[in-house]
Design an enzyme around this catalytic site. Sequence first.
Site, PDB file in Angstrom:
ATOM      1  N   SER A  31       0.822  -1.203   0.000  1.00 56.71           N
ATOM      2  CA  SER A  31       0.000   0.000   0.000  1.00 56.71           C
ATOM      3  C   SER A  31       0.861   1.260   0.000  1.00 56.71           C
ATOM      4  CB  SER A  31      -0.967  -0.041   1.195  1.00 56.71           C
ATOM      5  OG  SER A  31      -1.939   0.976   1.113  1.00 56.71           O
ATOM      6  N   ASP A  36      -9.487  -5.165  -5.201  1.00 59.86           N
ATOM      7  CA  ASP A  36      -8.883  -4.100  -4.396  1.00 59.86           C
ATOM      8  C   ASP A  36      -9.490  -2.756  -4.792  1.00 59.86           C
ATOM      9  OD1 ASP A  36      -7.146  -2.296  -3.089  1.00 59.86           O
ATOM     10  OD2 ASP A  36      -5.453  -3.670  -3.306  1.00 59.86           O
ATOM     11  N   HIS A  93      -7.439  -5.400  -0.809  1.00 59.66           N
ATOM     12  CA  HIS A  93      -6.286  -4.703  -0.239  1.00 59.66           C
ATOM     13  C   HIS A  93      -5.732  -5.366   1.023  1.00 59.66           C
ATOM     14  CE1 HIS A  93      -3.940  -1.060  -0.812  1.00 59.66           C
ATOM     15  NE2 HIS A  93      -3.931  -0.852   0.482  1.00 59.66           N
TER      16      HIS A  93
END
Length: 250
Positions: free
Chosen positions: A20, A191, A224
């Site tokens: 991320s 995601d 995610h």
Amino acid sequence: MLQYVYDQSNQQKVHYVGHSLGTLIAFAALSDQQQHIGMLRSAGLLSPIAYLNEVSSPLAIGAADVFLAEALHWLGLDEFDPTGTAVHNLLTTICKLPGVDCYDLLNGFTGGNCCLDSSSVQTFLAHEPQASSTKNMVHLAQMIRRGIIAKYDYGDATDNIKYYGQATPPVYNVSAIPDDFPLFLSSGGRDSLSDVKDVKRLEQALQSHDSDKLTVQYLADYAHADFVLAGNAKERVYEALMAFFRLQDK
């Protein structure tokens, strides 16, 4: 931090792995600060955050649209604390927006994670969400709204000139990453922060990369949080990542 690790390991080249926001930091370092290339052997980037104009997370879009972080910055709050009263009140407003469902906060923010068990979710919720710099959140919101990877915009030409020597923030050029630098990209089809379209745009920016130096992994059912919390992440993500790192050591 990279310089510290490099020095403490007697100047051994480092394998970098980020998830991320940790991938955005890597892109910034690799494309803008070429002295870091000599300290790195390779980089593994999970749920890569680079281009953000296709973000589909209702919470992230809502926060950017209502200038949530900017509002806190204008109020003089340097810390973006999701558990604090100020952020809570603004999030409550966002949760009332059409199309925003805050009932399942984790999936509403990250996308529909496929492979989290109840124990991992409880562990996550016991420690997250963590506080961050308000300036950091403003920066991410700027990138979501503008669709470019650039340094922080101080909102005033004079301030930008002071920090950057130009009226607008410099743009990070991902295609400037050396074509022979080993990269491992892993992304998920569900995601909502590292959106499939944004990842495709990133891959296009890297299209000149040496084919034997770029490994791309796509997991259609991953979102995610799966990359760090899924019960099967070891088999599906980390074994491939470690094999990639070992290959670079040869």
